[in-house]
Design a protein around this motif. Structure first.
Motif, PDB file in Angstrom:
ATOM      1  N   GLU A  57      12.813 -12.913  23.574  1.00 50.72           N
ATOM      2  CA  GLU A  57      11.661 -13.471  24.277  1.00 50.72           C
ATOM      3  C   GLU A  57      10.349 -13.212  23.543  1.00 50.72           C
ATOM      4  O   GLU A  57       9.271 -13.507  24.062  1.00 50.72           O
ATOM      5  CB  GLU A  57      11.589 -12.878  25.693  1.00 50.72           C
ATOM      6  CG  GLU A  57      12.798 -13.242  26.543  1.00 50.72           C
ATOM      7  CD  GLU A  57      12.824 -12.542  27.881  1.00 50.72           C
ATOM      8  OE1 GLU A  57      13.661 -12.926  28.736  1.00 50.72           O
ATOM      9  OE2 GLU A  57      12.016 -11.613  28.089  1.00 50.72           O
ATOM     10  N   ALA A  58      10.439 -12.666  22.339  1.00 53.86           N
ATOM     11  CA  ALA A  58       9.242 -12.449  21.527  1.00 53.86           C
ATOM     12  C   ALA A  58       8.847 -13.756  20.845  1.00 53.86           C
ATOM     13  O   ALA A  58       9.647 -14.685  20.731  1.00 53.86           O
ATOM     14  CB  ALA A  58       9.485 -11.362  20.483  1.00 53.86           C
ATOM     15  N   ASP A  59       7.611 -13.802  20.371  1.00 54.41           N
ATOM     16  CA  ASP A  59       7.133 -15.008  19.692  1.00 54.41           C
ATOM     17  C   ASP A  59       7.825 -15.218  18.351  1.00 54.41           C
ATOM     18  O   ASP A  59       7.975 -16.346  17.887  1.00 54.41           O
ATOM     19  CB  ASP A  59       5.620 -14.929  19.467  1.00 54.41           C
ATOM     20  CG  ASP A  59       4.845 -14.964  20.768  1.00 54.41           C
ATOM     21  OD1 ASP A  59       5.361 -15.541  21.744  1.00 54.41           O
ATOM     22  OD2 ASP A  59       3.732 -14.406  20.813  1.00 54.41           O
ATOM     23  N   GLU A  60       8.233 -14.117  17.698  1.00 56.03           N
ATOM     24  CA  GLU A  60       8.867 -14.202  16.379  1.00 56.03           C
ATOM     25  C   GLU A  60      10.161 -13.414  16.378  1.00 56.03           C
ATOM     26  O   GLU A  60      10.261 -12.355  17.004  1.00 56.03           O
ATOM     27  CB  GLU A  60       7.933 -13.660  15.299  1.00 56.03           C
ATOM     28  CG  GLU A  60       6.636 -14.447  15.148  1.00 56.03           C
ATOM     29  CD  GLU A  60       5.714 -13.823  14.113  1.00 56.03           C
ATOM     30  OE1 GLU A  60       5.413 -14.501  13.113  1.00 56.03           O
ATOM     31  OE2 GLU A  60       5.308 -12.668  14.310  1.00 56.03           O
ATOM     32  N   ASN A  61      11.134 -13.927  15.650  1.00 55.35           N
ATOM     33  CA  ASN A  61      12.411 -13.223  15.524  1.00 55.35           C
ATOM     34  C   ASN A  61      12.362 -12.143  14.449  1.00 55.35           C
ATOM     35  O   ASN A  61      12.968 -11.084  14.586  1.00 55.35           O
ATOM     36  CB  ASN A  61      13.530 -14.210  15.185  1.00 55.35           C
ATOM     37  CG  ASN A  61      13.892 -15.108  16.351  1.00 55.35           C
ATOM     38  OD1 ASN A  61      13.696 -14.744  17.504  1.00 55.35           O
ATOM     39  ND2 ASN A  61      14.411 -16.287  16.047  1.00 55.35           N
ATOM     40  N   THR A  62      11.658 -12.441  13.367  1.00 54.56           N
ATOM     41  CA  THR A  62      11.604 -11.535  12.223  1.00 54.56           C
ATOM     42  C   THR A  62      10.200 -10.961  12.088  1.00 54.56           C
ATOM     43  O   THR A  62       9.217 -11.695  12.134  1.00 54.56           O
ATOM     44  CB  THR A  62      11.999 -12.257  10.925  1.00 54.56           C
ATOM     45  OG1 THR A  62      13.319 -12.808  11.078  1.00 54.56           O
ATOM     46  CG2 THR A  62      11.985 -11.303   9.742  1.00 54.56           C
ATOM     47  N   LEU A  63      10.119  -9.652  11.908  1.00 51.16           N
ATOM     48  CA  LEU A  63       8.838  -8.960  11.797  1.00 51.16           C
ATOM     49  C   LEU A  63       8.761  -8.207  10.476  1.00 51.16           C
ATOM     50  O   LEU A  63       9.747  -7.611  10.036  1.00 51.16           O
ATOM     51  CB  LEU A  63       8.659  -7.954  12.946  1.00 51.16           C
ATOM     52  CG  LEU A  63       8.768  -8.505  14.371  1.00 51.16           C
ATOM     53  CD1 LEU A  63       8.753  -7.347  15.367  1.00 51.16           C
ATOM     54  CD2 LEU A  63       7.651  -9.490  14.656  1.00 51.16           C
ATOM     55  N   PHE A  64       7.602  -8.246   9.845  1.00 53.95           N
ATOM     56  CA  PHE A  64       7.326  -7.414   8.681  1.00 53.95           C
ATOM     57  C   PHE A  64       6.467  -6.252   9.172  1.00 53.95           C
ATOM     58  O   PHE A  64       5.312  -6.439   9.548  1.00 53.95           O
ATOM     59  CB  PHE A  64       6.609  -8.218   7.597  1.00 53.95           C
ATOM     60  CG  PHE A  64       7.397  -9.421   7.136  1.00 53.95           C
ATOM     61  CD1 PHE A  64       8.510  -9.253   6.321  1.00 53.95           C
ATOM     62  CD2 PHE A  64       7.040 -10.707   7.530  1.00 53.95           C
ATOM     63  CE1 PHE A  64       9.253 -10.356   5.900  1.00 53.95           C
ATOM     64  CE2 PHE A  64       7.766 -11.809   7.111  1.00 53.95           C
ATOM     65  CZ  PHE A  64       8.871 -11.636   6.291  1.00 53.95           C
ATOM     66  N   VAL A  65       7.043  -5.082   9.201  1.00 55.30           N
ATOM     67  CA  VAL A  65       6.426  -3.937   9.889  1.00 55.30           C
ATOM     68  C   VAL A  65       5.954  -2.904   8.878  1.00 55.30           C
ATOM     69  O   VAL A  65       6.699  -2.494   7.988  1.00 55.30           O
ATOM     70  CB  VAL A  65       7.425  -3.282  10.866  1.00 55.30           C
ATOM     71  CG1 VAL A  65       6.756  -2.125  11.613  1.00 55.30           C
ATOM     72  CG2 VAL A  65       7.952  -4.320  11.854  1.00 55.30           C
ATOM     73  N   ARG A  66       4.703  -2.478   9.043  1.00 55.06           N
ATOM     74  CA  ARG A  66       4.161  -1.365   8.275  1.00 55.06           C
ATOM     75  C   ARG A  66       3.692  -0.303   9.260  1.00 55.06           C
ATOM     76  O   ARG A  66       3.498  -0.583  10.446  1.00 55.06           O
ATOM     77  CB  ARG A  66       3.011  -1.828   7.399  1.00 55.06           C
ATOM     78  CG  ARG A  66       1.864  -2.437   8.178  1.00 55.06           C
ATOM     79  CD  ARG A  66       0.792  -2.997   7.287  1.00 55.06           C
ATOM     80  NE  ARG A  66      -0.307  -3.554   8.083  1.00 55.06           N
ATOM     81  CZ  ARG A  66      -1.368  -4.143   7.585  1.00 55.06           C
ATOM     82  NH1 ARG A  66      -1.492  -4.271   6.276  1.00 55.06           N
ATOM     83  NH2 ARG A  66      -2.315  -4.609   8.366  1.00 55.06           N
TER      84      ARG A  66
END
Length: 372
Positions: A250-259
């Protein structure tokens, strides 16, 4: 036609974002008349003025901006927009505010910032070297010679004024580099490390407006948690993560680039502990229940981009603190009557676009040196 409409809408969104950022700078002006008082939270100043010189748009401290200067900025900006989106772009308006007014405000903010930075340079004893002044003269000759007689007439500009504008622009550029000179541009891979995460979020809050949300009841949360447990068990049984993610996330994006510092601490603690391909258990965050999968523990491309962003943010913070502290004490006047008369110029022979590009070319190889 639909593609063109989408382009215009995107442009409008960009203008709104840009204007929101720049409008704060235009608010530095107070429209003051003779004998009026300018009040602030900290003090009250008696402002005395004999009025504006002919063609003077605004005054900040001891420096002024003439209408001809502003029109060079404004016309170059106008033509750049028209070259991309066509003249019909000026028919757009946003919440009753015309695009022309938005662009005027943005240009006013930009040139006001330059003028303020020249005063800051004086405060810090930063000045242009003879070589840098010579480059400004070269830029002025190049730009002024590119203008047709008609353009010079419409802009009411001289080569001497163009030279002064480049001097101001270069001095603002130099004082910026002076303020950020001690910031280390070398960022380690560890400091900037970016990982790639896929996730399935089951929200436990429900949006009620643009910025508001309310928490679900305990019963509703229990139902969400039960679904999270079911999905976790299905993943452990071998079902494909991406397939379940497409169905349930239910998030806006499936893939996240996390720092580090991007996400909730609980989310990051789990995310950075995963190995490539590893799937987490259920993680409770302020947004809801999440299941994470690590796609990559180190994304080279995103980490390099993050290094650039970290340095940029550090520079903005250091410069911003010093700049805002300085300009808050300046007296500011806007010639409201003349400002209201300023309009975009529409003339087939008025095509100039490269005022800023000329500066960039002339100063492309310059490394500003400072006396200690």
């Amino acid at each position: 036609m639909e593609k063109k409409k989408n382009t215009v809408r995107k442009f409008g969104n960009a203008i709104r974002r840009m204007t929101a950022l720049m409008l704060g700078l235009t608010l530095m002006f107070s429209v003051c008349a003779c004998g009026q008082k300018e009040e602030s939270e900290n003090n009250t100043k008696l402002i005395l003025t004999t009025g504006f010189a002919r063609g003077e748009i605004f005054r900040i401290g001891s420096v002024s901006c003439m209408k001809s200067e502003l029109m060079v900025y404004l016309t170059n900006t106008q033509n750049q927009y028209e070259n991309v989106f066509g003249e019909e772009i000026w028919q757009q308006d946003f919440n009753g505010v015309t695009l022309e007014e938005n662009v005027k405000e943005t240009v006013l903010a930009r040139i006001a910032r330059v003028k303020s930075m020249t005063l800051l340079a004086q405060e810090m004893n930063v000045s242009l070297s003879e070589e840098e002044q010579a480059l400004c003269t070269q830029a002025a000759e190049t730009y002024f010679s590119s203008l047709s007689e008609r353009e010079r007439e419409l802009l009411e500009i001289t080569q001497e004024q163009i030279n002064d504008m480049y001097q101001d622009y270069a001095l603002a550029d130099k004082v910026y580099h002076y303020i950020i000179r001690d910031i280390n541009p070398e960022i380690s891979d560890d400091e900037a490390r970016t990982i790639t995460i896929q996730h399935i979020l089951l929200k436990t809050t429900t949006p009620v407006g643009a910025d508001d949300s309310y928490a679900m009841s305990e019963e509703e949360k229990s139902e969400r948690y039960a679904l999270a447990v079911e999905l976790s068990e299905r993943l452990e049984a071998g079902e494909d993560f991406e397939s379940l993610m497409e169905l349930y996330n239910e998030a806006d994006e499936n893939t996240l680039f996390v720092r580090h510092g991007d996400m909730d601490e609980t989310f990051e603690d789990v995310a950075f502990s995963l190995e490539n391909g590893q799937v987490s258990g259920i993680v409770e965050t302020p947004q809801g229940y999440e299941i994470l999968k690590c796609v990559s523990t180190f994304d080279r491309e995103q980490t390099d981009k993050n290094k650039v962003e970290i340095v940029r943010a550090q520079r903005e913070q250091v410069f911003g603190e010093q700049y805002e502290s300085f300009v808050s004490a300046l007296t500011r006047y806007l010639n409201e009557e003349l400002w209201e008369e300023v309009r975009l110029l529409h003339d087939a022979e008025l095509t100039t676009t490269d005022f800023f590009e000329v500066y960039n070319r002339c100063f492309a190889d310059v490394t500003f040196a400072f006396e200690e």
